[in-house]
Design a protein around this motif. Structure first.
Motif, PDB file in Angstrom:
ATOM      1  N   ASP A 170     -20.918 -36.284 -50.838  1.00  0.00           N
ATOM      2  CA  ASP A 170     -20.233 -35.579 -51.936  1.00  0.00           C
ATOM      3  C   ASP A 170     -21.082 -34.454 -52.514  1.00  0.00           C
ATOM      4  OD1 ASP A 170     -18.080 -37.221 -51.622  1.00  0.00           O
ATOM      5  OD2 ASP A 170     -18.594 -38.576 -53.271  1.00  0.00           O
ATOM      6  N   TYR A 171     -22.400 -34.712 -52.703  1.00  0.00           N
ATOM      7  CA  TYR A 171     -23.257 -33.698 -53.320  1.00  0.00           C
ATOM      8  C   TYR A 171     -23.283 -32.429 -52.473  1.00  0.00           C
ATOM      9  CZ  TYR A 171     -27.251 -33.654 -50.105  1.00  0.00           C
ATOM     10  OH  TYR A 171     -28.054 -33.437 -49.026  1.00  0.00           O
ATOM     11  N   LEU A 172     -23.254 -32.616 -51.136  1.00  0.00           N
ATOM     12  CA  LEU A 172     -23.336 -31.452 -50.250  1.00  0.00           C
ATOM     13  C   LEU A 172     -22.012 -30.686 -50.220  1.00  0.00           C
ATOM     14  CD1 LEU A 172     -25.753 -30.640 -48.092  1.00  0.00           C
ATOM     15  CD2 LEU A 172     -23.742 -30.641 -46.651  1.00  0.00           C
ATOM     16  N   VAL A 173     -20.900 -31.414 -50.275  1.00  0.00           N
ATOM     17  CA  VAL A 173     -19.585 -30.750 -50.339  1.00  0.00           C
ATOM     18  C   VAL A 173     -19.508 -29.890 -51.598  1.00  0.00           C
ATOM     19  CG1 VAL A 173     -17.099 -31.147 -50.569  1.00  0.00           C
ATOM     20  CG2 VAL A 173     -18.442 -32.557 -48.995  1.00  0.00           C
ATOM     21  N   ASP A 174     -19.998 -30.433 -52.735  1.00  0.00           N
ATOM     22  CA  ASP A 174     -20.014 -29.673 -53.997  1.00  0.00           C
ATOM     23  C   ASP A 174     -20.936 -28.453 -53.899  1.00  0.00           C
ATOM     24  OD1 ASP A 174     -18.289 -31.521 -55.049  1.00  0.00           O
ATOM     25  OD2 ASP A 174     -19.832 -32.659 -56.116  1.00  0.00           O
ATOM     26  N   LEU A 175     -22.079 -28.646 -53.249  1.00  0.00           N
ATOM     27  CA  LEU A 175     -23.032 -27.550 -53.084  1.00  0.00           C
ATOM     28  C   LEU A 175     -22.428 -26.409 -52.271  1.00  0.00           C
ATOM     29  CD1 LEU A 175     -25.750 -26.087 -53.026  1.00  0.00           C
ATOM     30  CD2 LEU A 175     -26.561 -27.725 -51.335  1.00  0.00           C
ATOM     31  N   ILE A 176     -21.763 -26.744 -51.176  1.00  0.00           N
ATOM     32  CA  ILE A 176     -21.139 -25.720 -50.328  1.00  0.00           C
ATOM     33  C   ILE A 176     -20.024 -24.990 -51.097  1.00  0.00           C
ATOM     34  CG2 ILE A 176     -19.800 -25.315 -48.217  1.00  0.00           C
ATOM     35  CD1 ILE A 176     -22.765 -25.959 -47.728  1.00  0.00           C
ATOM     36  N   ALA A 177     -19.261 -25.744 -51.899  1.00  0.00           N
ATOM     37  CA  ALA A 177     -18.198 -25.127 -52.709  1.00  0.00           C
ATOM     38  C   ALA A 177     -18.797 -24.142 -53.708  1.00  0.00           C
ATOM     39  CB  ALA A 177     -17.403 -26.201 -53.444  1.00  0.00           C
ATOM     40  N   PHE A 178     -19.926 -24.520 -54.312  1.00  0.00           N
ATOM     41  CA  PHE A 178     -20.621 -23.622 -55.249  1.00  0.00           C
ATOM     42  C   PHE A 178     -21.079 -22.345 -54.543  1.00  0.00           C
ATOM     43  CE2 PHE A 178     -24.934 -22.214 -56.408  1.00  0.00           C
ATOM     44  CZ  PHE A 178     -24.665 -21.642 -57.645  1.00  0.00           C
ATOM     45  N   LEU A 179     -21.660 -22.487 -53.366  1.00  0.00           N
ATOM     46  CA  LEU A 179     -22.135 -21.321 -52.619  1.00  0.00           C
ATOM     47  C   LEU A 179     -20.981 -20.385 -52.246  1.00  0.00           C
ATOM     48  CD1 LEU A 179     -24.851 -22.903 -50.271  1.00  0.00           C
ATOM     49  CD2 LEU A 179     -25.226 -21.483 -52.298  1.00  0.00           C
ATOM     50  N   ARG A 180     -19.848 -20.974 -51.846  1.00  0.00           N
ATOM     51  CA  ARG A 180     -18.681 -20.140 -51.484  1.00  0.00           C
ATOM     52  C   ARG A 180     -18.211 -19.313 -52.686  1.00  0.00           C
ATOM     53  NH1 ARG A 180     -16.744 -21.159 -46.511  1.00  0.00           N
ATOM     54  NH2 ARG A 180     -17.063 -23.244 -45.638  1.00  0.00           N
ATOM     55  N   SER A 181     -18.082 -19.958 -53.836  1.00  0.00           N
ATOM     56  CA  SER A 181     -17.597 -19.242 -55.029  1.00  0.00           C
ATOM     57  C   SER A 181     -18.619 -18.195 -55.493  1.00  0.00           C
ATOM     58  CB  SER A 181     -17.308 -20.233 -56.159  1.00  0.00           C
ATOM     59  OG  SER A 181     -18.497 -20.892 -56.564  1.00  0.00           O
ATOM     60  N   THR A 182     -19.906 -18.521 -55.328  1.00  0.00           N
ATOM     61  CA  THR A 182     -20.960 -17.579 -55.726  1.00  0.00           C
ATOM     62  C   THR A 182     -20.921 -16.327 -54.862  1.00  0.00           C
ATOM     63  OG1 THR A 182     -22.407 -19.347 -56.508  1.00  0.00           O
ATOM     64  CG2 THR A 182     -23.451 -17.243 -55.961  1.00  0.00           C
ATOM     65  N   PHE A 183     -20.832 -16.502 -53.553  1.00  0.00           N
ATOM     66  CA  PHE A 183     -20.857 -15.345 -52.653  1.00  0.00           C
ATOM     67  C   PHE A 183     -19.575 -14.520 -52.753  1.00  0.00           C
ATOM     68  CE2 PHE A 183     -24.074 -18.012 -50.277  1.00  0.00           C
ATOM     69  CZ  PHE A 183     -25.146 -17.241 -50.703  1.00  0.00           C
ATOM     70  N   ALA A 184     -18.513 -15.131 -53.273  1.00  0.00           N
ATOM     71  CA  ALA A 184     -17.278 -14.368 -53.503  1.00  0.00           C
ATOM     72  C   ALA A 184     -17.497 -13.315 -54.602  1.00  0.00           C
ATOM     73  CB  ALA A 184     -16.146 -15.307 -53.897  1.00  0.00           C
ATOM     74  N   VAL A 185     -18.409 -13.634 -55.549  1.00  0.00           N
ATOM     75  CA  VAL A 185     -18.730 -12.704 -56.643  1.00  0.00           C
ATOM     76  C   VAL A 185     -19.560 -11.522 -56.122  1.00  0.00           C
ATOM     77  CG1 VAL A 185     -19.902 -12.506 -58.890  1.00  0.00           C
ATOM     78  CG2 VAL A 185     -18.708 -14.602 -58.304  1.00  0.00           C
ATOM     79  N   PHE A 186     -20.202 -11.718 -54.964  1.00  0.00           N
ATOM     80  CA  PHE A 186     -21.124 -10.713 -54.434  1.00  0.00           C
ATOM     81  C   PHE A 186     -20.422  -9.559 -53.731  1.00  0.00           C
ATOM     82  CE2 PHE A 186     -25.296 -13.349 -54.005  1.00  0.00           C
ATOM     83  CZ  PHE A 186     -25.144 -13.753 -55.312  1.00  0.00           C
ATOM     84  N   THR A 187     -19.096  -9.505 -53.814  1.00  0.00           N
ATOM     85  CA  THR A 187     -18.338  -8.503 -53.042  1.00  0.00           C
ATOM     86  C   THR A 187     -18.703  -7.069 -53.422  1.00  0.00           C
ATOM     87  OG1 THR A 187     -16.557  -8.817 -54.641  1.00  0.00           O
ATOM     88  CG2 THR A 187     -16.338  -9.947 -52.526  1.00  0.00           C
ATOM     89  N   HIS A 188     -19.085  -6.826 -54.698  1.00  0.00           N
ATOM     90  CA  HIS A 188     -19.400  -5.464 -55.138  1.00  0.00           C
ATOM     91  C   HIS A 188     -20.869  -5.097 -54.917  1.00  0.00           C
ATOM     92  CE1 HIS A 188     -15.475  -4.817 -56.822  1.00  0.00           C
ATOM     93  NE2 HIS A 188     -15.583  -5.890 -57.582  1.00  0.00           N
ATOM     94  N   LEU A 189     -21.657  -6.063 -54.472  1.00  0.00           N
ATOM     95  CA  LEU A 189     -23.078  -5.792 -54.263  1.00  0.00           C
ATOM     96  C   LEU A 189     -23.293  -4.972 -52.999  1.00  0.00           C
ATOM     97  CD1 LEU A 189     -24.936  -9.140 -55.013  1.00  0.00           C
ATOM     98  CD2 LEU A 189     -25.153  -7.013 -56.249  1.00  0.00           C
ATOM     99  N   PRO A 190     -24.391  -4.203 -52.948  1.00  0.00           N
ATOM    100  CA  PRO A 190     -24.724  -3.548 -51.679  1.00  0.00           C
ATOM    101  C   PRO A 190     -24.843  -4.612 -50.587  1.00  0.00           C
ATOM    102  CG  PRO A 190     -26.132  -2.748 -53.456  1.00  0.00           C
ATOM    103  CD  PRO A 190     -25.329  -3.873 -54.026  1.00  0.00           C
ATOM    104  N   GLY A 191     -24.285  -4.321 -49.404  1.00  0.00           N
ATOM    105  CA  GLY A 191     -24.204  -5.319 -48.330  1.00  0.00           C
ATOM    106  C   GLY A 191     -25.500  -6.028 -48.035  1.00  0.00           C
ATOM    107  N   LYS A 192     -26.598  -5.284 -47.998  1.00  0.00           N
ATOM    108  CA  LYS A 192     -27.883  -5.868 -47.637  1.00  0.00           C
ATOM    109  C   LYS A 192     -28.310  -6.936 -48.645  1.00  0.00           C
ATOM    110  CE  LYS A 192     -32.303  -4.300 -45.783  1.00  0.00           C
ATOM    111  NZ  LYS A 192     -33.236  -3.158 -45.638  1.00  0.00           N
TER     112      LYS A 192
END
Length: 556
Positions: free
Chosen positions: A385-407
């Motif tokens: 469960d902890y890892l499923v939650d961690l992966i969900a957090f990472l997905r939502s976090t990287f979705a916010v990164f869309t406006h960042l420079p690609g690198k």
């Protein structure tokens, strides 16, 4: 004695600083209109008749020297108000206007050498007093008013033929102090702007609002212009606010340079150097303080990176702004360049590093929730469960990164995956885990597969093929070796450049194998490999021996 004769200078005397400009047709009162000189003339006449003129001259000069010292003694609280300085200057101007009048209306009561000597003393004492008292001043407006007063003081006395170059040289010293007081003031302004910002893109609902923002900050985006309202600028409020405050600072610098008889090149150089200090020291520190705040979130850090990117692009417009003010072209030799680009790049890099650190800390917090049963004999069928939650957090976090420079987004994603892989490996190999079963390894394998699935899904665009998955390659090869119990292949191919388990270090493999030694009797999975317990234990011992041989030969 011709007491009526006056110099052209004394006829035009306007030496008392409190006298304001009158209408052109009104005559400005001179020294003879403001002061009654008759007692001096009378005494001089009497002493001359008595044949003791020299006695009176010596007496007069001695008394005036004493009076000069009194006039040049500033009050202790002079620095507190502008009126304190004004009164001080008025006394000095009044003293020398009177002496100038005496010089030109008497025949030798005072001479130019005597007045020059007095002025030299007055100049050194005045400059010393101004240096001391102005250093106490922390209000840039008061420093600016003081500068204007000193300019008026110097220009007035220059009309009477007194050399005032030292006063203008001292004004350049006060200019540096003025710059420091401005920097302190703007440090507070920037802090308030950054503290009150919501770190969210500016929303606009009408053409009027859109034009207002682009009127405050040089921004052009054809795609954004085409979008219907409501829409958002990529940057937050602090971008136009900071940009406009930099311009206000430049205006404040310009105010001090007025009437200092400086060339346009000197003014340009002064403004650029002060603005560079504002950017590289004051604004840079303000940005770094925000980035290093304990409670700052990933969303804010992402917005800071976007904001500093846009501010960096605006530096060329600040260059143009200064050029328009000073009329000194940036191509001119010795023109100081603005270092704003460096400031915003440094802030952006600091924010990027903070994002990587912040992400890793979040990953560590999730990993603290890991609760593996290292002695289990059961085979799990889903990720923890902890890892499923961690992966969900990472997905939502990287979705916010869309406006960042690609690198930046790619580096953050790769950094997070590498940190996760390293942390999972440490979890598996840590000394506190003394024993583990193949069942526990199977559960751990499910979790690693979840990580690999996340890496394959392309959470951030721009990665080539399986690049992100390579972060977990060490774990994958180690787990495959143990779960498939493929020791014959590992030992046979070890050291070859294209071997199947190239990433498995024999020391790591031995550490993990030692943990399984004493648990083999509890591990039902071994039944499919060997018939009895003794053979299983013997097999582990044999593999461990061969691994030790590999390790020792490698070291030798």
């Amino acid at each position: 004695m011709e007491i009526e004769s006056t110099s052209p200078k004394s006829e035009q005397d306007s030496g008392i600083l409190d006298v304001e400009d009158e209408e052109d047709d009104e005559e400005v009162p001179g020294a003879q209109d403001l002061v009654d000189f008759s007692p001096v003339y009378r005494c001089l006449h009497i002493y001359s008749v008595l044949g003791a003129r020299e006695t009176f001259e010596n007496y007069y000069r001695k008394q005036r020297r004493k009076q000069a010292r009194l006039v040049l003694q500033p009050p202790s609280n002079m620095h507190e108000t502008l009126d304190g300085y004004r009164k001080y200057f008025n006394q000095i101007v009044g003293f020398f206007v009177v002496e100038d009048h005496i010089l030109h209306t008497t025949q030798g009561l005072v001479n130019r050498a005597y007045i020059d000597e007095l002025w030299e003393m007055a100049l050194s004492k005045t400059i010393a007093a101004l240096r001391t008292h102005s250093s106490y001043c922390s209000d840039p407006n008061l420093v600016l008013d003081l500068k204007n007063l000193i300019v008026l003081f110097a220009d007035t006395l220059q009309v009477y033929g007194f050399p005032v170059n030292q006063l203008f040289d001292m004004l350049l010293e006060i200019r540096d102090q003025y710059s420091e007081t401005l920097l302190k003031k703007w440090a507070g302004i920037f802090r308030n702007i950054l503290d009150s910002d919501n770190y969210s893109p500016i929303p606009v609902t009408s053409e009027e609002m859109y034009k207002k923002v682009v009127g405050q900050f040089p921004f052009q985006d054809i795609e954004l212009e085409k979008q219907p309202f409501p829409k958002k600028f990529p940057f937050s409020e602090f971008v136009p606010k900071v940009y406009n405050q930099i311009k206000e600072f430049i205006y404040a610098c310009l105010k001090f340079s007025e009437d200092l008889h400086l060339s346009s090149t000197e003014v340009d150089d002064m403004i650029r150097k002060s603005t560079n200090l504002l950017l590289t020291r004051t604004l840079s520190n303000s940005l770094q303080n925000v980035i290093k705040r304990k409670n700052i979130g990933l969303t804010e850090l992402v917005q800071i990176i976007i904001n500093t990117t846009h501010l960096e692009k605006s530096c060329k417009y600040l260059e143009e702004f200064i050029t328009n003010i000073t009329n000194v072209l940036p191509e001119t030799v010795h023109t100081t360049k603005l270092y704003g680009t460096t400031t915003f790049k440094d802030a952006r890099h600091a924010a990027e590093e903070e994002i990587y650190t912040n992400l890793n800390q979040k990953i560590d917090q999730f990993l603290q929730l890991a609760d593996y049963d290292w002695m289990t004999g059961d085979l799990g069928n889903k990720a923890s469960d902890y890892l499923v939650d961690l992966i969900a957090f990472l997905r939502s976090t990287f979705a916010v990164f869309t406006h960042l420079p690609g690198k930046v987004a790619q580096t953050a994603c790769m950094s997070a995956c590498k940190h996760l892989a390293t942390s999972l490996m440490q979890l598996l190999l840590e000394a506190e885990v003394r024993q583990l079963t193949l069942g526990a390894l199977q559960q751990f394998n499910l979790d690693v597969r979840e990580c690999e699935q996340f890496a394959r899904s392309g959470p951030v665009p721009g990665f080539q093929e399986d690049t992100l998955q390579l972060a977990f390659i060490d774990l994958r090869q180690l787990l495959d070796l143990f779960i498939q119990w493929d020791w014959s292949t590992y030992l046979a191919d070890y050291g070859q450049p294209n071997c199947k388990y190239l990433r498995v270090n024999p020391v790591t493999a031995l550490t993990l194998l030692e943990k399984m030694k004493d648990t083999s009797r509890k591990n039902n999975m071994f039944a499919q490999f060997r018939k009895n317990e003794r053979d299983k234990q013997k097999l582990i011992d044999t593999v461990a021996k061969q691994l030790r041989g590999l390790i020792s030969s490698h070291h030798s």
